[in-house]
Design a protein around this motif. Structure first.
Motif, mmCIF file in Angstrom:
data_model
loop_
_atom_site.group_PDB
_atom_site.id
_atom_site.type_symbol
_atom_site.label_atom_id
_atom_site.label_comp_id
_atom_site.label_asym_id
_atom_site.label_seq_id
_atom_site.Cartn_x
_atom_site.Cartn_y
_atom_site.Cartn_z
ATOM 1 N N VAL A 15 1.003 -1.218 -0.093
ATOM 2 C CA VAL A 15 -0.052 -0.042 -0.268
ATOM 3 C C VAL A 15 0.910 1.725 0.019
ATOM 4 O O VAL A 15 1.136 2.129 -0.546
ATOM 5 N N TRP A 16 2.039 1.727 1.137
ATOM 6 C CA TRP A 16 2.564 2.818 0.883
ATOM 7 C C TRP A 16 3.115 2.678 -0.458
ATOM 8 O O TRP A 16 3.780 3.548 -1.096
ATOM 9 N N LEU A 17 4.014 1.465 -1.097
ATOM 10 C CA LEU A 17 4.553 1.403 -2.676
ATOM 11 C C LEU A 17 3.752 1.977 -3.187
ATOM 12 O O LEU A 17 4.316 3.102 -4.601
ATOM 13 N N LEU A 18 2.612 1.970 -3.563
ATOM 14 C CA LEU A 18 1.345 2.319 -4.529
ATOM 15 C C LEU A 18 0.806 3.943 -4.188
ATOM 16 O O LEU A 18 0.995 4.771 -4.873
ATOM 17 N N SER A 19 1.127 4.547 -2.739
ATOM 18 C CA SER A 19 -0.088 5.772 -2.474
ATOM 19 C C SER A 19 1.299 6.289 -2.513
ATOM 20 O O SER A 19 1.052 7.307 -3.161
ATOM 21 N N LYS A 20 2.587 6.022 -2.588
ATOM 22 C CA LYS A 20 4.044 6.789 -3.083
ATOM 23 C C LYS A 20 4.252 6.909 -3.990
ATOM 24 O O LYS A 20 5.309 7.484 -5.036
ATOM 25 N N GLU A 21 3.687 6.026 -5.110
ATOM 26 C CA GLU A 21 4.097 5.253 -6.587
ATOM 27 C C GLU A 21 5.483 5.332 -6.291
ATOM 28 O O GLU A 21 6.346 6.399 -7.034
ATOM 29 N N LEU A 22 6.475 4.997 -5.093
ATOM 30 C CA LEU A 22 7.218 4.129 -5.368
ATOM 31 C C LEU A 22 7.419 2.997 -6.550
ATOM 32 O O LEU A 22 8.157 2.485 -7.410
ATOM 33 N N TYR A 23 6.093 2.572 -6.916
ATOM 34 C CA TYR A 23 6.021 1.780 -7.628
ATOM 35 C C TYR A 23 4.144 2.035 -8.379
ATOM 36 O O TYR A 23 3.882 2.465 -8.331
ATOM 37 N N VAL A 24 5.315 2.179 -9.947
ATOM 38 C CA VAL A 24 3.722 3.252 -10.473
ATOM 39 C C VAL A 24 3.744 2.098 -11.622
ATOM 40 O O VAL A 24 3.836 1.407 -11.810
ATOM 41 N N ILE A 25 2.199 2.031 -11.405
ATOM 42 C CA ILE A 25 1.921 1.447 -12.605
ATOM 43 C C ILE A 25 1.532 1.663 -14.003
ATOM 44 O O ILE A 25 0.861 2.877 -14.227
ATOM 45 N N PHE B 218 14.162 2.333 -12.045
ATOM 46 C CA PHE B 218 13.454 3.593 -11.380
ATOM 47 C C PHE B 218 12.990 5.446 -12.218
ATOM 48 O O PHE B 218 12.070 5.938 -12.652
ATOM 49 N N ASP B 219 14.322 5.556 -11.994
ATOM 50 C CA ASP B 219 14.183 7.002 -12.725
ATOM 51 C C ASP B 219 14.073 7.374 -13.957
ATOM 52 O O ASP B 219 13.147 8.217 -14.358
ATOM 53 N N HIS B 220 13.664 5.717 -14.984
ATOM 54 C CA HIS B 220 13.018 6.076 -16.114
ATOM 55 C C HIS B 220 12.293 5.847 -15.890
ATOM 56 O O HIS B 220 10.787 6.293 -16.655
ATOM 57 N N ILE B 221 11.237 5.733 -15.169
ATOM 58 C CA ILE B 221 9.923 5.097 -15.037
ATOM 59 C C ILE B 221 9.180 5.680 -14.625
ATOM 60 O O ILE B 221 8.024 6.740 -14.830
ATOM 61 N N LYS B 222 9.593 7.040 -13.151
ATOM 62 C CA LYS B 222 9.091 8.059 -12.709
ATOM 63 C C LYS B 222 8.488 8.822 -12.854
ATOM 64 O O LYS B 222 6.831 9.373 -13.685
ATOM 65 N N HIS B 223 8.133 8.870 -14.856
ATOM 66 C CA HIS B 223 7.859 9.849 -15.885
ATOM 67 C C HIS B 223 7.024 9.218 -16.507
ATOM 68 O O HIS B 223 6.349 10.405 -16.969
ATOM 69 N N ARG C 118 4.530 8.625 -13.685
ATOM 70 C CA ARG C 118 3.506 8.628 -12.365
ATOM 71 C C ARG C 118 2.921 9.563 -13.005
ATOM 72 O O ARG C 118 2.500 10.074 -13.387
ATOM 73 N N MET C 119 0.931 9.203 -11.945
ATOM 74 C CA MET C 119 -0.093 9.363 -12.209
ATOM 75 C C MET C 119 0.023 10.924 -11.393
ATOM 76 O O MET C 119 -0.799 11.982 -11.601
ATOM 77 N N ARG C 120 0.672 10.639 -10.396
ATOM 78 C CA ARG C 120 0.237 12.213 -9.943
ATOM 79 C C ARG C 120 2.075 12.651 -9.246
ATOM 80 O O ARG C 120 2.925 12.248 -9.749
ATOM 81 N N LYS C 121 2.087 14.038 -9.759
ATOM 82 C CA LYS C 121 3.196 14.980 -9.488
ATOM 83 C C LYS C 121 3.984 14.760 -7.824
ATOM 84 O O LYS C 121 5.548 14.297 -7.724
ATOM 85 N N TYR C 122 2.919 14.738 -6.590
ATOM 86 C CA TYR C 122 2.946 15.228 -5.519
ATOM 87 C C TYR C 122 2.507 14.536 -4.631
ATOM 88 O O TYR C 122 1.248 14.022 -5.277
ATOM 89 N N HIS C 123 2.875 13.313 -4.427
ATOM 90 C CA HIS C 123 2.284 12.336 -2.948
ATOM 91 C C HIS C 123 2.424 12.149 -1.712
ATOM 92 O O HIS C 123 3.376 13.386 -0.972
#
Lengths: 251, 76
Positions: free
Chosen positions: A80-90, B64-69, B71-76
């Protein structure tokens, strides 16, 4: 943190062991002691792994503090933490991962047992073949031991054989010795007999010679006149004897 | 490991950091993994799948550095 745990447990670096809770392995010293030449012990069961990716030791580590559901709660919270912080990107890769993951999991679940049993059978055949070789070798060696024992028993008998031979030889020697002794005695007796016969002969010849000489002398000493007188006397004696016998016969 | 959390510093200090030592530690760890999960009589899928899962995770971390682009939201 859990990712590091899995990464560490998979690559097996010993230096990051303290944080690698997954590496809390039972103190099994597999093949770390010096190899002994004794029969190799059979392979153990193997490390247990839950759900295919988490080693059992992790669950054992968390069990005292959090019970049986601890690791699962940890996993849930972590995801849940990974998904919410989007450390794991869908993204599109997630879909691909889910698809491929499903296929792989289903394939393993479906064909796992049969594949495992086939592999086990192959292993079984191989080890049975090797065991057979070992058994045959053992039988050979047992036979060799029997033969050796028999040979040793035969060697024991050999001493009796040598004794008999020695007896034979000593008997031959004895016989030979006695024979030669007898021969020597015989020869000596022969020589002594010869000497004895020689002496007897000498004595006899002397006696005869003397007797002959005495006779000759006596005969030669009888003169003619004495001879005449003795003859007349003999005749008159014979007449008297005849008269006596005639008288006895008629009386 | 039989190392307590408080003794980590001393334990790391006592490790052999020569090239030979580092290589030998990697080798030993590799062999420990093999002997525990693969060279056993009844091994399961875990031995192989743990390697693959860790490969997946590691490659995700490195990219990860390549994947983080994405992301659906910019701020978490």
């Amino acid at each position: 943190m859990l990712s590091r745990v899995i990464a560490v447990s998979a690559s097996g670096l010993k230096s990051s062991a303290p944080l690698g809770a997954g590496l809390v392995q039972a103190s099994r010293s597999l093949h770390t002691s010096s190899p002994s030449l004794a029969p190799v012990p059979p392979l153990p069961e193997g490390g247990k792994v839950r759900h295919g990716i988490v080693p059992e030791e992790f669950f054992q580590l968390l069990y005292p503090k959090t019970g049986a559901t601890g690791p699962y709660m940890l996993g849930t919270g972590l995801s849940v933490w990974l998904l919410s912080k989007e450390l794991y990107v869908i993204n599109h890769e997630t879909v691909a991962a889910i698809t491929v993951g499903t296929v792989i999991v289903l394939a393993v679940k479906k064909f796992g047992p049969s594949f495992a049993s086939a592999m086990d059978k192959m292993e079984e055949e191989k080890s049975a073949w090797i065991e057979d070789v070992k058994d045959q070798a053992m039988v050979c060696y047992a036979d060799a031991i029997e033969e050796e024992k028999k040979e040793q028993w035969r060697v024991e008998g050999r001493s009796m054989l040598f004794d008999a031979k020695r007896n034979n030889v000593s008997m031959l020697l004895e016989t030979n010795y006695r024979e030669r002794l007898h021969h020597a005695k015989h020869e000596v007796k022969r020589r002594l007999d010869y000497q004895l016969a020689l002496q007897h002969l000498k004595v006899r010849m002397e006696k005869e010679h003397m007797v002959n000489w005495v006779e000759k002398n006596v005969v030669s000493s009888i003169t003619a006149q004495q001879e005449q007188e003795s003859i007349v006397k003999c005749i008159s004696d014979l007449n008297v004897l005849a008269k006596n016998i005639q008288a006895k016969a008629t009386a | 490991m039989e190392v307590k959390l408080g003794e980590i510093g001393t334990w790391v200090g006592g490790r052999d950091f020569t090239p030979n030592g580092m290589i030998s530690s990697v080798r030993k760890g590799y062999e420990r993994y093999l002997n525990k999960y693969i060279y056993v009589k009844k091994g399961g899928i875990g031995g192989l799948s743990m390697v693959l899962a860790s490969y997946m995770v590691l490659s995700y971390v490195w990219s990860f550095d390549h994947i983080k682009h994405d992301r659906m939201r910019k701020y978490h």
